[in-house]
Design a protein around this motif. Structure first.
Motif, PDB file in Angstrom:
ATOM      1  N   THR A 148     -11.226  -4.277 -15.339  1.00 19.36           N
ATOM      2  CA  THR A 148     -12.413  -4.680 -14.589  1.00 19.36           C
ATOM      3  C   THR A 148     -12.517  -3.883 -13.303  1.00 19.36           C
ATOM      4  O   THR A 148     -11.565  -3.247 -12.856  1.00 19.36           O
ATOM      5  N   ALA A 149     -13.713  -3.927 -12.686  1.00 20.40           N
ATOM      6  CA  ALA A 149     -13.904  -3.240 -11.404  1.00 20.40           C
ATOM      7  C   ALA A 149     -12.970  -3.812 -10.354  1.00 20.40           C
ATOM      8  O   ALA A 149     -12.433  -3.100  -9.505  1.00 20.40           O
ATOM      9  N   LYS A 150     -12.739  -5.145 -10.405  1.00 15.12           N
ATOM     10  CA  LYS A 150     -11.842  -5.795  -9.460  1.00 15.12           C
ATOM     11  C   LYS A 150     -10.416  -5.280  -9.630  1.00 15.12           C
ATOM     12  O   LYS A 150      -9.702  -5.018  -8.658  1.00 15.12           O
ATOM     13  N   GLY A 151      -9.994  -5.130 -10.883  1.00 15.22           N
ATOM     14  CA  GLY A 151      -8.650  -4.622 -11.151  1.00 15.22           C
ATOM     15  C   GLY A 151      -8.481  -3.194 -10.670  1.00 15.22           C
ATOM     16  O   GLY A 151      -7.437  -2.816 -10.130  1.00 15.22           O
ATOM     17  N   THR A 152      -9.523  -2.377 -10.852  1.00 19.11           N
ATOM     18  CA  THR A 152      -9.481  -0.996 -10.396  1.00 19.11           C
ATOM     19  C   THR A 152      -9.361  -0.924  -8.877  1.00 19.11           C
ATOM     20  O   THR A 152      -8.592  -0.139  -8.334  1.00 19.11           O
ATOM     21  N   ALA A 153     -10.122  -1.760  -8.186  1.00 22.30           N
ATOM     22  CA  ALA A 153     -10.082  -1.792  -6.722  1.00 22.30           C
ATOM     23  C   ALA A 153      -8.705  -2.201  -6.226  1.00 22.30           C
ATOM     24  O   ALA A 153      -8.183  -1.652  -5.253  1.00 22.30           O
ATOM     25  N   LYS A 154      -8.102  -3.182  -6.913  1.00 14.64           N
ATOM     26  CA  LYS A 154      -6.776  -3.646  -6.524  1.00 14.64           C
ATOM     27  C   LYS A 154      -5.743  -2.539  -6.705  1.00 14.64           C
ATOM     28  O   LYS A 154      -4.886  -2.319  -5.842  1.00 14.64           O
ATOM     29  N   ALA A 155      -5.820  -1.836  -7.829  1.00 12.44           N
ATOM     30  CA  ALA A 155      -4.887  -0.743  -8.093  1.00 12.44           C
ATOM     31  C   ALA A 155      -5.039   0.365  -7.058  1.00 12.44           C
ATOM     32  O   ALA A 155      -4.056   0.942  -6.593  1.00 12.44           O
ATOM     33  N   THR A 156      -6.287   0.659  -6.680  1.00  9.05           N
ATOM     34  CA  THR A 156      -6.548   1.677  -5.664  1.00  9.05           C
ATOM     35  C   THR A 156      -5.950   1.281  -4.317  1.00  9.05           C
ATOM     36  O   THR A 156      -5.343   2.097  -3.623  1.00  9.05           O
ATOM     37  N   ALA A 157      -6.125   0.005  -3.946  1.00 12.95           N
ATOM     38  CA  ALA A 157      -5.584  -0.500  -2.678  1.00 12.95           C
ATOM     39  C   ALA A 157      -4.065  -0.435  -2.670  1.00 12.95           C
ATOM     40  O   ALA A 157      -3.445  -0.076  -1.660  1.00 12.95           O
ATOM     41  N   GLU A 158      -3.444  -0.777  -3.814  1.00  7.13           N
ATOM     42  CA  GLU A 158      -1.982  -0.732  -3.899  1.00  7.13           C
ATOM     43  C   GLU A 158      -1.469   0.690  -3.793  1.00  7.13           C
ATOM     44  O   GLU A 158      -0.459   0.953  -3.143  1.00  7.13           O
ATOM     45  N   LYS A 159      -2.177   1.627  -4.420  1.00  3.19           N
ATOM     46  CA  LYS A 159      -1.777   3.036  -4.347  1.00  3.19           C
ATOM     47  C   LYS A 159      -1.895   3.549  -2.911  1.00  3.19           C
ATOM     48  O   LYS A 159      -1.023   4.276  -2.416  1.00  3.19           O
ATOM     49  N   LYS A 160      -2.979   3.160  -2.225  1.00  2.00           N
ATOM     50  CA  LYS A 160      -3.179   3.578  -0.839  1.00  2.00           C
ATOM     51  C   LYS A 160      -2.056   3.047   0.047  1.00  2.00           C
ATOM     52  O   LYS A 160      -1.545   3.757   0.929  1.00  2.00           O
ATOM     53  N   ALA A 161      -1.658   1.811  -0.186  1.00  2.00           N
ATOM     54  CA  ALA A 161      -0.575   1.201   0.595  1.00  2.00           C
ATOM     55  C   ALA A 161       0.734   1.937   0.354  1.00  2.00           C
ATOM     56  O   ALA A 161       1.515   2.173   1.283  1.00  2.00           O
ATOM     57  N   ARG A 162       1.000   2.313  -0.904  1.00  3.32           N
ATOM     58  CA  ARG A 162       2.223   3.059  -1.217  1.00  3.32           C
ATOM     59  C   ARG A 162       2.224   4.417  -0.534  1.00  3.32           C
ATOM     60  O   ARG A 162       3.243   4.866  -0.011  1.00  3.32           O
ATOM     61  N   ASP A 163       1.062   5.094  -0.554  1.00  3.13           N
ATOM     62  CA  ASP A 163       0.963   6.406   0.067  1.00  3.13           C
ATOM     63  C   ASP A 163       1.200   6.318   1.574  1.00  3.13           C
ATOM     64  O   ASP A 163       1.863   7.162   2.169  1.00  3.13           O
ATOM     65  N   THR A 164       0.649   5.274   2.203  1.00  2.00           N
ATOM     66  CA  THR A 164       0.808   5.111   3.646  1.00  2.00           C
ATOM     67  C   THR A 164       2.257   4.824   4.003  1.00  2.00           C
ATOM     68  O   THR A 164       2.761   5.280   5.027  1.00  2.00           O
ATOM     69  N   ALA A 165       2.938   4.059   3.152  1.00  2.00           N
ATOM     70  CA  ALA A 165       4.320   3.673   3.431  1.00  2.00           C
ATOM     71  C   ALA A 165       5.319   4.754   3.052  1.00  2.00           C
ATOM     72  O   ALA A 165       6.492   4.651   3.370  1.00  2.00           O
ATOM     73  N   ARG A 166       4.868   5.780   2.365  1.00  2.00           N
ATOM     74  CA  ARG A 166       5.772   6.833   1.924  1.00  2.00           C
ATOM     75  C   ARG A 166       6.459   7.480   3.124  1.00  2.00           C
ATOM     76  O   ARG A 166       5.876   7.654   4.177  1.00  2.00           O
ATOM     77  N   SER A 167       7.701   7.834   2.943  1.00  2.00           N
ATOM     78  CA  SER A 167       8.480   8.415   4.031  1.00  2.00           C
ATOM     79  C   SER A 167       7.820   9.678   4.570  1.00  2.00           C
ATOM     80  O   SER A 167       7.205  10.446   3.830  1.00  2.00           O
ATOM     81  N   TRP A 168       7.967   9.879   5.876  1.00  2.00           N
ATOM     82  CA  TRP A 168       7.486  11.100   6.497  1.00  2.00           C
ATOM     83  C   TRP A 168       8.418  12.244   6.113  1.00  2.00           C
ATOM     84  O   TRP A 168       9.527  12.018   5.620  1.00  2.00           O
ATOM     85  N   THR A 169       7.967  13.448   6.342  1.00  9.01           N
ATOM     86  CA  THR A 169       8.728  14.596   5.849  1.00  9.01           C
ATOM     87  C   THR A 169       8.642  15.772   6.810  1.00  9.01           C
ATOM     88  O   THR A 169       7.812  15.779   7.723  1.00  9.01           O
TER      89      THR A 169
END
Length: 301
Positions: A148-169
């Motif tokens: 669903t569109a809701k599921g897609t939005a949730k997955a996108t938000a989770e991916k964004k959160a993972r990217d933000t939390a990724r270690s600096w380099t």
């Protein structure tokens, strides 16, 4: 952008004639000593440049002191009112420094202040090829189950959160550290404003952390450069690139490639010039290696 008073802008206009030929790795304030005086100004251009450089350096030190105080208050779980008061002071110092250096950058023709998209010059952007169409994402799955569109939005938000939390380099790989922050020598008018990573031309250069590309410019002593703004309000600069792979306004994550190292601008050989700044403009740099250590990035010497 707040208005800058005439009392500040007019003296800074004298920077135009003194900054034009300054090497990219000039010291804080980015200004070299110039000869001559403004008509009726009663002060030499060199004196004005020294004053601006000194004022910027004092503001940078005051900002870092204020930032450290905010960090200490937060670590000590101080009253919210105390933290807010300290943070307001830090932001005020930063805003004044921003205005001053923006005016200086406009007067000197700094491309970050004048043409942050780089489209006014002949920057070495990566050529954009046509991407193959993969069809429209309607939010419906063609396989088992239902998306669903809701599921897609949730997955996108989770991916964004993972990217933000990724270690600096670190900003590049397979390097050795050459000129460090505040180094002095015949190559710079004042002192070195960043950390140089000696690498071969064509070595990938990465964003050290998540953020938004503030500027992609070329044509001055820094050659092809990228400036990225990070969530903590600081900016990182990647200069002397042989190619730029991103555009102004693009969101990037830690470890995303920004371009390739090179020897554009005022250099004696290929390397990456890396800076950490309080504002996007030359004159607001802080020691980059301690800043990276605060992000748990250990740069090997």
């Amino acid at each position: 952008m707040r208005r800058v008073s005439c009392a500040r802008v007019l003296p800074l206009a004298l920077l135009l004639v003194t900054l034009a030929a300054v090497p990219a790795d000039a010291g804080a304030g980015g200004a070299g000593a110039g000869a001559g005086a403004g008509a009726g100004a009663g002060v030499s251009a060199a004196g004005t440049v020294d004053a601006v450089r000194g004022e910027a350096a004092r503001a940078v030190r005051a900002h870092e002191t204020a930032r450290a105080r905010v960090d200490r208050l937060r670590a000590a779980d101080a009253l919210p009112t105390k933290i807010k008061s300290a943070e307001r002071r830090r932001k005020k110092i930063r805003a004044d420094l921003w205005d001053m250096l923006w005016a200086a950058g406009r007067a000197s023709g700094d491309p970050v202040a004048v043409n942050k998209s780089g489209r006014g010059g002949k920057c070495a952007f990566q050529s954009r090829g046509k991407k193959k169409s993969k069809g429209k994402n309607t939010g419906k799955s063609t396989g088992k189950g239902k998306v669903t569109a809701k599921g897609t939005a949730k997955a996108t938000a989770e991916k964004k959160a993972r990217d933000t939390a990724r270690s600096w380099t670190a900003p590049t790989r397979d390097y050795w550290l050459s000129a460090g922050y505040a180094a002095s020598g015949a190559r710079w008018v004042h002192r070195h404003t960043g950390q140089d990573f000696a690498v071969r031309t064509g070595t990938p250069v990465y964003a050290v952390g998540p953020g938004t590309v503030r500027a992609t410019t070329c044509g001055d002593g820094f050659g092809n450069q990228v400036v990225v703004r990070h969530p903590d309000g600081y900016f990182t600069q990647y200069a002397h690139l042989s190619r730029i792979d991103v555009r102004a306004g693009k969101r990037v994550k830690a470890g995303q490639r920004l371009g390739l190292s090179g020897a554009t601008g005022n250099v004696t050989g290929p390397h990456l010039h890396f800076e950490v700044r309080i504002t996007p403009y030359l004159g607001s740099s802080v020691p980059p290696l301690p800043w990276l250590r605060r992000k748990d990035v250990r740069v090997v010497r």
